[in-house]
Design an enzyme around this catalytic site. Structure first.
Site, short mmCIF file in Angstrom:
data_model
loop_
_atom_site.label_atom_id
_atom_site.label_comp_id
_atom_site.label_asym_id
_atom_site.label_seq_id
_atom_site.Cartn_x
_atom_site.Cartn_y
_atom_site.Cartn_z
N LYS A 202 -41.09 -8.70 -2.24
CA LYS A 202 -41.92 -9.24 -3.32
C LYS A 202 -41.25 -10.46 -3.97
O LYS A 202 -41.87 -11.50 -4.17
CB LYS A 202 -42.18 -8.15 -4.37
CG LYS A 202 -43.26 -8.53 -5.35
CD LYS A 202 -43.53 -7.41 -6.32
CE LYS A 202 -43.52 -7.98 -7.72
NZ LYS A 202 -43.19 -7.01 -8.74
N ASP B 190 -48.19 -6.75 -5.98
CA ASP B 190 -47.62 -5.97 -7.08
C ASP B 190 -48.66 -4.90 -7.45
O ASP B 190 -49.64 -4.70 -6.72
CB ASP B 190 -47.25 -6.86 -8.27
CG ASP B 190 -48.47 -7.30 -9.07
OD1 ASP B 190 -49.61 -7.17 -8.54
OD2 ASP B 190 -48.31 -7.76 -10.21
#
Ligand code: SF4
Length: 222
Positions: A134, A152
């Site tokens: 991420k 997310d």
């Protein structure tokens, strides 16, 4: 019964490949201000900000980095202070011991292998200690070269509600999104979903009646 309801809902809105462009267009019109909320002035500050943002809010990170970046300007600066001092300086972002370890490890590798610069390729970013997928995706996208799609909690929830994926694992969700989101929108797409998720498609109480996507969403309650 539940299954046929889902089937009907999906049939009503049509295939995801046909919906994805109008979804993106409507979100762009609705959230023209969608952008990363972290404040940074260089690739190095971006990288550190994103590393600090794990398990805390962007507002909190910005509060800490305002002082931090006045003091730490180069990768060397993070290594020249003691571990205790860096821990104190980032304490308010939480998980400060792990974050200090990751930041110092990353700075060391930047100096040893990348001439002190932040790499732009995803595979190189992923080699930095404590930099997970991420973080690497966010950094690559903000540096103008998205090579994946950030997933997310908001991106996951909205992708599922919009019927863009049936997966739960972020890596599999990313793969599904990469197949349908046009490449030039890979950077902005997560911001659009994040902002829509904060403002309209809220986790516990989605505001479907006010949602610009309600005609395109199989989970719409209106
Ligand atoms: S219609 Fe409802 S569930 Fe679908 S994206 Fe909008 S707020 Fe979320």
């Amino acid at each position: 019964m539940a299954r046929s309801y889902v089937y009907e809902a999906r049939k009503r809105v049509g295939p995801k490949r046909e919906r994805i462009r109008p979804i993106i267009a409507r979100l762009k019109a609705e959230h023209a201000d969608a952008a990363i909320a972290l404040r940074f002035r260089s690739p190095l500050e971006l990288l550190v900000s994103v590393m600090l943002s794990a398990q805390t809010t962007d507002v909190n990170v910005n509060r800490v980095t305002e002082r931090l970046f006045a003091k730490y300007r180069r990768p060397e600066d993070y290594l020249e202070v003691s571990v205790d001092e860096l821990e104190r300086d980032i304490y308010q972002t939480g998980f400060f011991r792990q974050k200090t370890k990751s930041i110092r490890g990353t700075m060391k590798m930047l100096l040893e292998e990348f001439d002190g610069d932040v790499p732009r390729r995803l595979d190189e970013l992923l080699r930095l200690p404590g930099v997970a997928r991420k973080t690497a995706n966010v950094v690559a996208a903000e540096l103008g070269e998205p090579q994946g799609i950030v997933v997310d909690t908001h991106v996951r929830r909205l992708s599922q509600r919009l019927g863009l994926t049936r997966q739960d694992d972020p890596v599999k969700i990313e793969r599904d999104l990469q197949r349908i989101v046009p490449r030039h929108d890979w950077g902005i797409f997560p911001h659009l979903l994040i902002w829509h998720g904060r403002r309209v498609c809220i986790a516990r109480s989605p505001q479907c009646a006010q949602c610009v996507l309600n005609q395109l969403c199989p989970s719409s309650r209106v």
